[in-house]
Write an enzyme that holds these catalytic residues in place. Structure first.
Site, PDB file in Angstrom:
ATOM      1  N   CYS A 163     105.926  89.107  81.377  1.00  0.00           N
ATOM      2  CA  CYS A 163     105.554  87.814  80.794  1.00  0.00           C
ATOM      3  C   CYS A 163     104.271  87.881  79.995  1.00  0.00           C
ATOM      4  O   CYS A 163     104.054  87.065  79.092  1.00  0.00           O
ATOM      5  CB  CYS A 163     105.452  86.749  81.889  1.00  0.00           C
ATOM      6  SG  CYS A 163     104.231  87.106  83.167  1.00  0.00           S
ATOM      7  N   GLU A 197     104.302  79.281  86.035  1.00  0.00           N
ATOM      8  CA  GLU A 197     103.866  80.498  85.357  1.00  0.00           C
ATOM      9  C   GLU A 197     104.958  80.863  84.368  1.00  0.00           C
ATOM     10  O   GLU A 197     105.983  81.449  84.743  1.00  0.00           O
ATOM     11  CB  GLU A 197     103.622  81.620  86.375  1.00  0.00           C
ATOM     12  CG  GLU A 197     102.575  81.281  87.425  1.00  0.00           C
ATOM     13  CD  GLU A 197     101.199  81.011  86.852  1.00  0.00           C
ATOM     14  OE1 GLU A 197     100.974  81.280  85.657  1.00  0.00           O
ATOM     15  OE2 GLU A 197     100.337  80.508  87.579  1.00  0.00           O
TER      16      GLU A 197
END
Length: 468
Positions: free
Chosen positions: A247, A213
């Site tokens: 993110c 990720e």
């Protein structure tokens, strides 16, 4: 923890997994409930530790962005996990009947989870929930940038779980490298693309499958038919949460040509409404470290030196002592600037434009760059929305909103290309941390003998039927 003790801990988890390779649902549910209680019983301590690590982060922000989705994810798994475990019947090809086929989910064994500093609770508990629901043992590496929380989380886990159920490892970058080199049955890493290369390389030595990720530059496209003021508001909310240290935060904005000043004026109004005063404002999160603060200053200064214009959203200047960095819009940017090459991961927001009312130029701009972890589109026209959805590739999308797709337990979360590989959340996480074992059960009465040597006329007739 030394590398030797880390390996000992891993071996204990592996031995426990071999003793009980497929835990029944009540055992898995019990672990999930203990993880849930661990968070709710110590919510004040958790928020205080995270705030101390950042220098300041509001309790409300931690509860909203970390505690709530963590608890919600566990509740979702508790509601549906028993169904996810069921062996599922699968169709058997006509020529193989009356044999039967089924799919049996089984735990992989020991799952490793490398946690970043920006959401140290949620990005630990989210994958832990999926791994535990799937019946695995779990080993977690917390970030050295959030040492107070890391120490607290390790202590709370030790009180609630046996060391052969969940083990938390703390340490520096060297400890992270040793952790990534352990022979996990699956390794999930959340962090930067640069570090992701190293993690994948280390995992490859053991042929450990990985879920990465990562991040990248997530665009926010404001379409020609958007509710402009609402778009500005939602982009600012997504960018200021955790001071942009997210993110999936909007990394840059694409606007119709001629709308930059309108965007800047609206952004200042929105920011002033959310943060009326920046002096000592407890609602605005600090930058996590002096190094990260200096990097943001350098990104802004370098962009300005190369021709960009900085437009602060308030009069308060960045403060190195408190690491408070109020948001700044950057106009006049170009691809040669670092701020347009690197994931920003902070409250700098480049604002670019595309020509005319045709959104095709914005689509082309996004597609000319590495595929983002998130894409945000603000638009009311359905045809335009579908054009962007079919014309771009991204890890996930929110339309007329930012961030919210990550909070949906029935949607997978993950990147694509440079923004990551694999996914988790809900049943998708259960599948990521399971081996979906295919099982073919031959019937006592079957025609396999018709296809054995010696190959003769019967075989030829059967193949004629099969290949017609």
């Amino acid at each position: 923890m030394t590398q030797h003790h880390m390996r000992q801990g891993f071996d204990a988890l592996r031995a426990a997994s071999l003793r009980s390779p497929t835990p029944p649902w009540p055992e898995r549910a019990d672990r999930l409930k203990r993880l849930r209680a661990l968070m709710l019983d110590h919510r004040a301590e958790i928020a205080a530790a995270i705030s101390a690590d950042f220098h300041n982060r509001a309790v409300q922000e931690t509860e909203l962005a970390e505690l709530f989705p963590s608890v919600e994810g566990i509740d979702h798994a508790l509601r549906h996990g028993k169904r996810w475990m069921r062996v599922k019947r699968r169709a058997t090809g006509l020529w193989f009947r009356p044999a039967s086929s089924r799919l049996m989910p089984q735990p992989l064994g020991v799952v490793g989870i490398v946690v970043p500093w920006n959401y140290p609770l949620y990005l630990a508990v989210g994958p832990m929930t999926a791994a535990l629901a799937a019946g695995n043992r779990v080993m977690v590496k917390q970030s050295e940038y959030t040492p107070r929380f890391a120490e607290l989380f390790a202590a709370l886990v030790r009180k609630s779980f046996a060391p052969d159920e969940i083990l938390v490892v703390n340490g520096d970058a060297e400890a992270a490298r040793a952790f990534s080199a352990l022979p996990f049955d699956h390794l999930l890493f959340t962090g930067s693309t640069a570090v992701g290369h190293h993690v994948m390389r280390a995992a490859s030595e053991n042929l450990t499958p990985v879920t990465l990720e990562l991040g990248g530059k997530s665009p926010a496209i404001v379409g020609p038919g958007a509710n402009f003021d609402k778009a500005v508001e939602r982009i600012l909310v997504g960018k200021t949460l955790n001071a942009g240290q997210t993110c999936i935060a909007p990394d840059y904005v694409l606007l119709p040509e001629g709308q930059q000043q309108r965007f800047a004026d609206a952004a200042r109004r929105v920011f002033a409404a959310m943060y009326p005063s920046m002096a000592g404002n407890a609602d605005y999160t600090s930058i996590v470290s002096a190094r990260h603060f200096a990097r943001l200053q350098e990104l802004e200064a370098t962009a300005v030196q190369q021709g960009a214009t900085a437009q602060p959203l308030c009069a308060t200047a960045p403060d190195a002592a408190t690491r408070c960095f109020p948001p700044v819009l950057l106009t006049g940017v170009h691809d040669g600037m670092r701020v347009m090459q690197e994931e920003i991961f902070g409250p700098l927001l480049p604002v670019l434009t595309y020509k005319g009312i045709d959104i095709g130029e914005a689509i082309a701009y996004v597609n000319a760059r590495p595929r983002p972890l998130a894409l945000y589109l603000f638009e009311k026209d359905r045809a335009t929305i579908e054009r962007v959805m079919h014309g771009t590739v991204a890890g996930g999308v929110s339309i007329n909103e930012t961030l919210m797709h990550v909070a949906q337990d029935d949607l997978p979360f993950g990147g694509v290309g440079a923004s990551g590989m694999g996914s988790y959340h809900g049943e998708y996480g259960f599948q990521t941390f399971s081996k979906l074992k295919p099982i073919f059960h031959q019937s006592a009465f079957n025609g396999v003998g018709l296809f054995r040597p010696p190959y003769g006329k019967t075989f030829a007739r059967m193949m004629k039927l099969l290949l017609r």
